[in-house]
Structure formats: C-alpha cells, structure tokens
Write an enzyme that holds these catalytic residues in place. Sequence first.
Site, PDB file in Angstrom:
ATOM      1  N   GLU A 160      -1.147  -8.651   5.035  1.00 42.26           N
ATOM      2  CA  GLU A 160      -0.980  -8.749   6.491  1.00 42.26           C
ATOM      3  C   GLU A 160      -2.307  -8.585   7.227  1.00 42.26           C
ATOM      4  O   GLU A 160      -2.387  -8.802   8.424  1.00 42.26           O
ATOM      5  CB  GLU A 160       0.067  -7.733   6.976  1.00 42.26           C
ATOM      6  CG  GLU A 160      -0.430  -6.302   7.177  1.00 42.26           C
ATOM      7  CD  GLU A 160      -0.670  -5.532   5.879  1.00 42.26           C
ATOM      8  OE1 GLU A 160      -0.533  -6.136   4.787  1.00 42.26           O
ATOM      9  OE2 GLU A 160      -1.018  -4.334   5.958  1.00 42.26           O
ATOM     10  N   HIS A 190      -3.539  -5.610   1.096  1.00 41.23           N
ATOM     11  CA  HIS A 190      -2.866  -5.816   2.388  1.00 41.23           C
ATOM     12  C   HIS A 190      -2.875  -7.283   2.797  1.00 41.23           C
ATOM     13  O   HIS A 190      -3.772  -7.705   3.535  1.00 41.23           O
ATOM     14  CB  HIS A 190      -3.603  -5.023   3.476  1.00 41.23           C
ATOM     15  CG  HIS A 190      -3.374  -3.552   3.424  1.00 41.23           C
ATOM     16  ND1 HIS A 190      -2.318  -2.959   4.076  1.00 41.23           N
ATOM     17  CD2 HIS A 190      -4.043  -2.554   2.816  1.00 41.23           C
ATOM     18  CE1 HIS A 190      -2.365  -1.645   3.871  1.00 41.23           C
ATOM     19  NE2 HIS A 190      -3.398  -1.373   3.104  1.00 41.23           N
ATOM     20  N   CYS A 230       0.838  -1.208   0.000  1.00 44.84           N
ATOM     21  CA  CYS A 230       0.000   0.000   0.000  1.00 44.84           C
ATOM     22  C   CYS A 230       0.873   1.260   0.000  1.00 44.84           C
ATOM     23  O   CYS A 230       1.549   1.529  -0.972  1.00 44.84           O
ATOM     24  CB  CYS A 230      -0.968  -0.045   1.169  1.00 44.84           C
ATOM     25  SG  CYS A 230      -2.322   1.118   0.994  1.00 44.84           S
TER      26      CYS A 230
END
Lengths: 81, 207
Positions: free
Chosen positions: B181, B179, B62
Amino acid sequence: MFKAKVNVTLRPSILDPKGKAAHHALQNLGLTNIEGVRIGKFIEIDVQASNEEEARGIVESACSKLLANEVMEDFEIQFES
Amino acid sequence: MNAEVKFLWHKETDVSGLDMIIVPGGFSYGDYLRSGAIARFSPIMQELIGYAQKGGPVMGICNGFQILLEAGLIPGAMRHNEQLKFICKDVHIRVESTQSIYTSSLQKDQLLTIPVSHGEGNYYIDNDGLKELQDSDQVLFRYVNAHGETTPEANINGSVDHIAGITNKQKNVLGMMPHPERAMERLLGKEDGKHIFESVLQALAIA
C-alpha cells in the site's frame, strides 16, 4: 493468593539476536569466558486460587494463550513457597 | 482503485458484507510482549477469524501479518530482525506462486520493488512446517536481490527460506511484511504494490 514466577525462553534451536548482541558486547568488555547469552522474559503473576494445583492450571493457561508463543518459546512456572 | 473501503475499528464486531478484510501495519498495544500478541484478542479478531475460516479473503500487512500469525490463521512466528535493526527501505521481492487471488494476475518470478518498515520481520517456522508450506505452494513472495536471486544479503531480516509473504493452506489468508500500500502511485515513487491489489480485485471480480 499464589505468586507465580514464569520464565519464557526461546527454544534452543531458535536464533536469539538480542542474546547474540549482548554476548558480543560482553566479549568487548573483556568477559571472554562467557560462551553464550540467551535472553528471555521473566513474568510475575499473582493469582487467586484455593490450592497450588489450581493456580498452576490458571498460569499455564495464561502462558499458552498469551504470554508465550509456543511456536518458538518454552515456559517454566515456579511458585513462591 | 474503484473499490469502496470501509474502516473498521478494533472494537467493532460486524464484518458482514465485506468482500475482503485488510489488517494494516503500524503498531498495536505498543507491541508489548510480542508484536500482534495482544491485538490478536481485540473484539474484531473473533469475527475476523470466523470470516477467514469460512474462506473470506484476509490480507495482513506487516503488523497485520504478525497479528494473523499470533491468531494462528497462518503458520509460524516472527522474531526480531537478525541484525536487530529496524529496517525501513525498498526491497525486491519475487513472486513465487500465482496460485492465489493475490498473485493470480502476476507472473511467476516477477520482481516487485516494495518498501519494508519493521523491527520484527524475521519469519520463523520449523523444518516440517516449512516443508508443508513449500509442498502446498503457500510461499507467495521471497526476498531477493535486484537480479531476482536469493543471495544471503538479499534476505534483509534473516527470515527462514527468504520468506516475505505466505498464505494459509486454503490460500484465502495472506500475510506479508512488505507494504504494497506504500507503492501505489508512480508519481510518489513506485507502483509495484498496486499490482497485488489489482490482482485481488480482478480475482474477486470487483473492478
């Protein structure tokens, strides 16, 4: 001291979503003669230099290093006389 | 994931002894001027650029992707999302190449569901640059629909060629807008993102 006025604009080939949204809004306001809107950035820079040529060099370097992303933007520098 | 993590502040200048560097998402310097444009000059970035140029694995997620683009570690630039909205939702991405440490344990055409959360994720590169990316197999992820198709609606932010994630030519530097994560635990919703980190750990023989 020199005062530089810098315009940073998106290259013509690059889609400008902000300009497009503003254009759309202007059409809704009845300003239907407006055929296109492109939005860029205007930056004023004060620079210490012994002559305009030197000042231009410094501002050019500021533009290409940071203020404009030359992958998609152009810049134009003018000095206040 | 059985890997030791060290947090590095942007003013630090020591990146020695690291197996990999991840530049996370969020916002940096208010994202004034352009996303990542100012963060790209943080003290740690000089070291990170050197680390990446020596072949060290660097992953930008990002805002991290935006910073790596501004730093010139991967080609291209980010524009505002086509429809000017901040997009925060789960999206489907398709694995386009397994020729990288980030995707070597995934399958080509595998679908991953991973959240995005960005206002400037509209990837731009000119036609010559795009051809180069395609010819060198640098596109790792594309935005697709639930059936894995690159329909216009699936291209959530207007990115050139549906690009969601790309590497540099050497394939050690990855930038991606989604994302991974945030998709690590089935109990918390989904775990597709975990596969990318597992792939890296396996490729680097850490886990």
